[in-house]
Design a protein around this motif. Structure first.
Motif, PDB file in Angstrom:
ATOM      1  N   ASN A   1      34.064  43.931  32.176  1.00 50.70           N
ATOM      2  CA  ASN A   1      33.139  43.276  31.950  1.00 50.70           C
ATOM      3  C   ASN A   1      31.905  45.053  31.991  1.00 50.70           C
ATOM      4  O   ASN A   1      32.398  45.745  32.377  1.00 50.70           O
TER       5      ASN A   1
ATOM      6  N   TYR B   1      40.350  45.449  32.599  1.00 48.00           N
ATOM      7  CA  TYR B   1      41.186  45.553  33.506  1.00 48.00           C
ATOM      8  C   TYR B   1      42.804  45.594  32.779  1.00 48.00           C
ATOM      9  O   TYR B   1      42.759  44.938  31.336  1.00 48.00           O
TER      10      TYR B   1
ATOM     11  N   ASP C   1      41.631  48.360  38.296  1.00 49.99           N
ATOM     12  CA  ASP C   1      40.086  47.661  38.164  1.00 49.99           C
ATOM     13  C   ASP C   1      39.120  48.247  38.016  1.00 49.99           C
ATOM     14  O   ASP C   1      37.835  47.883  38.671  1.00 49.99           O
TER      15      ASP C   1
ATOM     16  N   GLY D   1      41.259  42.491  43.872  1.00 51.58           N
ATOM     17  CA  GLY D   1      41.211  42.929  41.967  1.00 51.58           C
ATOM     18  C   GLY D   1      41.547  41.486  41.866  1.00 51.58           C
ATOM     19  O   GLY D   1      40.957  39.958  41.375  1.00 51.58           O
ATOM     20  N   GLY D   2      40.895  42.692  40.367  1.00 51.03           N
ATOM     21  CA  GLY D   2      40.538  41.282  38.630  1.00 51.03           C
ATOM     22  C   GLY D   2      39.356  41.591  38.362  1.00 51.03           C
ATOM     23  O   GLY D   2      38.904  42.076  38.913  1.00 51.03           O
ATOM     24  N   ILE D   3      39.178  41.545  37.358  1.00 51.52           N
ATOM     25  CA  ILE D   3      37.899  41.384  36.482  1.00 51.52           C
ATOM     26  C   ILE D   3      36.883  40.883  37.126  1.00 51.52           C
ATOM     27  O   ILE D   3      37.111  39.750  37.655  1.00 51.52           O
ATOM     28  N   ASN D   4      35.835  40.825  37.163  1.00 55.77           N
ATOM     29  CA  ASN D   4      34.943  40.225  37.364  1.00 55.77           C
ATOM     30  C   ASN D   4      34.177  40.316  38.684  1.00 55.77           C
ATOM     31  O   ASN D   4      33.527  39.311  39.479  1.00 55.77           O
ATOM     32  N   ASN D   5      35.001  41.212  39.651  1.00 54.43           N
ATOM     33  CA  ASN D   5      34.627  41.106  41.010  1.00 54.43           C
ATOM     34  C   ASN D   5      33.638  42.040  41.310  1.00 54.43           C
ATOM     35  O   ASN D   5      33.411  43.054  40.227  1.00 54.43           O
ATOM     36  N   GLU D   6      33.241  41.638  41.973  1.00 52.14           N
ATOM     37  CA  GLU D   6      31.799  42.659  42.465  1.00 52.14           C
ATOM     38  C   GLU D   6      32.498  44.050  44.134  1.00 52.14           C
ATOM     39  O   GLU D   6      33.460  43.994  44.715  1.00 52.14           O
TER      40      GLU D   6
END
Lengths: 114, 115
Positions: free
Chosen positions: A31, A94, A100, B98-103
């Motif tokens: 992203n 990721y 991340d 954690g992880g993708i697309n976290n703010e």
């Protein structure tokens, strides 16, 4: 190392005009996020666009993402004096194992003239 | 909801001295990050914790920088000994997980000046 590269480095416009900032990056991403930073409120998250999305809107903000060109743009419409700040793009990749952390560009400094 | 808290807000030291920064993340946030922002540049990730374990410290200069998050909540970042090039703003951020697309939510930062 810096992943993103914002363009222009500085931008000065009149209040009410639209402001466009661009960001280019080098490697594949999950992203891309845009942040705003000013002395009053620190670093604030504005919008996140996923790698499978092409455009996203949030209020007066419009973000586009072109993964084939590894570039993104942030449009602020009807600018206000309060929009004066530095704007950073940040990419997230990721890699598994939970890592991340964001990789930021150098930023665009936006000045809105009253 | 209270944000990420950091202290001190400003610190001035001489080179070769040591310094420590403190961060209290948003309640319930498992992931904590430390970033270094040199004047005129974007933030650079130094270290990421998931609860009290280190997930990524690949960009941490381990010969002089150390960080810990003993109970999975507060964290401290230490520099010993400091160099002139360590002058920067040190930002702490946290995210729910954690992880993708976290703010990530950022604290106000600690501005360090090394003389």
């Amino acid at each position: 190392s810096q992943q993103g590269e914002e363009d222009p480095q500085a931008l000065s416009i009149q209040e009410g005009e639209n402001a466009t900032m661009n960001c280019s990056y080098k490697t594949s991403i999950n992203n891309l996020q845009w942040y705003r930073q000013n002395s009053g409120r620190g670093l604030v998250h504005l919008i996140l666009i996923r790698s499978n999305e092409r455009e996203k809107h949030s209020g007066r903000l419009r973000v586009t993402l072109d993964t084939s060109k590894k570039s993104s743009s942030l449009l602020i419409t009807a600018s206000r004096a309060a929009d004066t700040a530095s704007y950073f793009c940040a990419t997230a990749k990721y890699s598994g194992g939970g890592a991340d952390g964001l990789t930021f560009g150098k930023g665009t400094h936006l000045i809105i003239q009253p | 909801e209270a944000g990420v808290a950091q202290s001190p807000r400003y610190k001035i030291i001489e080179k070769r001295q040591s310094v420590a920064f403190w961060c209290n993340p948003i309640s319930g946030h498992a992931t904590l990050y430390w970033y270094q922002q040199i004047l005129g540049q974007g933030p650079k990730l130094l270290i990421q914790f998931q609860n009290n374990g280190v997930v990524d410290d690949s960009q941490l200069p381990k010969d002089r920088f150390s960080a810990e998050r003993l109970k999975g909540v507060d964290s401290t970042l230490k520099i010993q000994p400091a160099k002139l090039e360590d002058s920067a703003v040190y930002l702490c951020a946290s995210s729910l997980s954690g992880g993708i697309n976290n703010e990530q939510f950022f604290g106000p930062g600690t501005r360090l000046t090394v003389l």
